[in-house]
Scaffold this active site. Sequence first.
Site, PDB file in Angstrom:
ATOM      1  N   TYR A  46      -4.316  77.825   8.107  1.00 35.64           N
ATOM      2  CA  TYR A  46      -3.234  77.059   8.132  1.00 35.64           C
ATOM      3  C   TYR A  46      -3.075  77.931  10.613  1.00 35.64           C
ATOM      4  O   TYR A  46      -2.686  79.036  10.327  1.00 35.64           O
ATOM      5  CB  TYR A  46      -2.179  77.181   7.692  1.00 35.64           C
ATOM      6  CG  TYR A  46      -1.283  75.911   8.760  1.00 35.64           C
ATOM      7  CD1 TYR A  46      -1.533  74.383   7.912  1.00 35.64           C
ATOM      8  CD2 TYR A  46      -0.534  76.249   9.857  1.00 35.64           C
ATOM      9  CE1 TYR A  46      -0.763  73.396   8.610  1.00 35.64           C
ATOM     10  CE2 TYR A  46       0.596  75.056   9.794  1.00 35.64           C
ATOM     11  CZ  TYR A  46      -0.022  74.009   9.386  1.00 35.64           C
ATOM     12  OH  TYR A  46       1.058  72.097  10.019  1.00 35.64           O
ATOM     13  N   SER A  47      -3.252  76.662  11.297  1.00 33.68           N
ATOM     14  CA  SER A  47      -3.125  77.817  12.486  1.00 33.68           C
ATOM     15  C   SER A  47      -2.622  76.360  13.226  1.00 33.68           C
ATOM     16  O   SER A  47      -3.068  75.523  12.867  1.00 33.68           O
ATOM     17  CB  SER A  47      -4.219  78.242  13.075  1.00 33.68           C
ATOM     18  OG  SER A  47      -3.701  78.841  14.645  1.00 33.68           O
ATOM     19  N   SER A 104       5.215  69.272  11.274  1.00 32.23           N
ATOM     20  CA  SER A 104       3.342  69.345  11.585  1.00 32.23           C
ATOM     21  C   SER A 104       2.782  67.969  10.757  1.00 32.23           C
ATOM     22  O   SER A 104       1.966  68.153  11.022  1.00 32.23           O
ATOM     23  CB  SER A 104       3.360  70.368  10.326  1.00 32.23           C
ATOM     24  OG  SER A 104       3.305  71.552  10.698  1.00 32.23           O
ATOM     25  N   GLY A 110       5.961  68.266   6.753  1.00 29.59           N
ATOM     26  CA  GLY A 110       6.419  69.164   8.311  1.00 29.59           C
ATOM     27  C   GLY A 110       8.410  69.399   7.971  1.00 29.59           C
ATOM     28  O   GLY A 110       9.004  69.529   7.417  1.00 29.59           O
TER      29      GLY A 110
END
Length: 399
Positions: free
Chosen positions: A196-197, A91, A347
């Site tokens: 969160y998406s 991420s 991430g």
Amino acid sequence: MKTTARAALATAVAAALLTATAPAALAADHGGRGSHQGLQAALDQAVTANGLPGATAEVRDRGSIWYGQSGTADLSTGQKFHRQDRFRIGSTTKTFVATALLQLEAEGKLTMDDSVEQWLPGLVDGNGYDGSAITVRQLLNHTSGIANFAMDETVSKEFQGLPFLQHRFDSFTPRQLVRIGIGTKPSFAPGTSWEYSDTNYVLAGMIIERATGHSLAQEIADRFAKPLHLRSTYEPAADDTGIRGPHARFYSKLGPFNRPDLPVYDVTELSPSWGYGSGDMISTVEDLSTFFQALLGGRLLPPAEMAEMVTMKDPKAGRTGWVPNSHYGLGIGSLTLSCGEVWGMGGAINGSWSYTFGSRDGRHMMSTQVNGDWANGEAWGPVAVFTKELEAEFCGEGK
């Protein structure tokens, strides 16, 4: 989809990447605080106590660079890590995408208040969705209400546990990922809550391509990799299942993050198409340190756009049981340690977890990575390891 238990990680890990208490002031250069000895001890503990294959970190502090490692980059050979070893950054891809969109705003090519419908007509429509009511800003700060494709029931079944080994090379187009996401009704009306998406950043990547006429990979290269000399940073093609250049092997237990009894699988190769715009990029601790120093140091965005990026949302008001008092801006997060606040992003993807956080001005940065997606005895997996590293570096006693 981007983890051994993709649906679980989409919520649990991304939340933990931003675990914090109420923000507190932290000196711009942290006054020289932090102990590399403590950080090295935390790296060693990640291997000896938490059972990870290996851990590595780079620190930059007022012009000096320190690099440390522990364990192995390859369980079959015992090879050590190198500073130039590449890994999947999960991420942290979102920070690059958000920065690119904010640069486009600064260039007058779009605004954060533009609607999704304006750039991607007809794509986010039906099943309770109205793309004309969702803004680019809401995509980037996760207030759009668009469901996370990674939480889809079918996706979860195919990418959790052993089924992941059968499906890890499955390929998806960005439009397919969006269709999976909007196949679930909106989580809330745009702008009314936080969740969160990954679907948000798939759409963000598509908007970059529409606004520029170039691929997302080219924009990442032209805007960041080339000017900052990030020689090991790139967005892979959808069919590029390996990692180009020097890299470690990456391992997964395909199960809960804290189970020492589960078998270990090599998951180095996989389809990056699952993470388009949201978690597919590859980099190094060296390159990530350079990128975040440039970003936080004000060299990538004008002041107005930087102010937008660090306008933070408090996810504790969200619907997903997010860790209280964590903070998230436009593709960037803040963490509050015992001694104050650090900024950056984390991430997670199958077998590869990483953090890059530092002072608000970017002068003191730490980038760290592990080549396993578990940590024995830690419910939050490697996140607990990273927290110990950050505390040692930024809050420890002297160097």
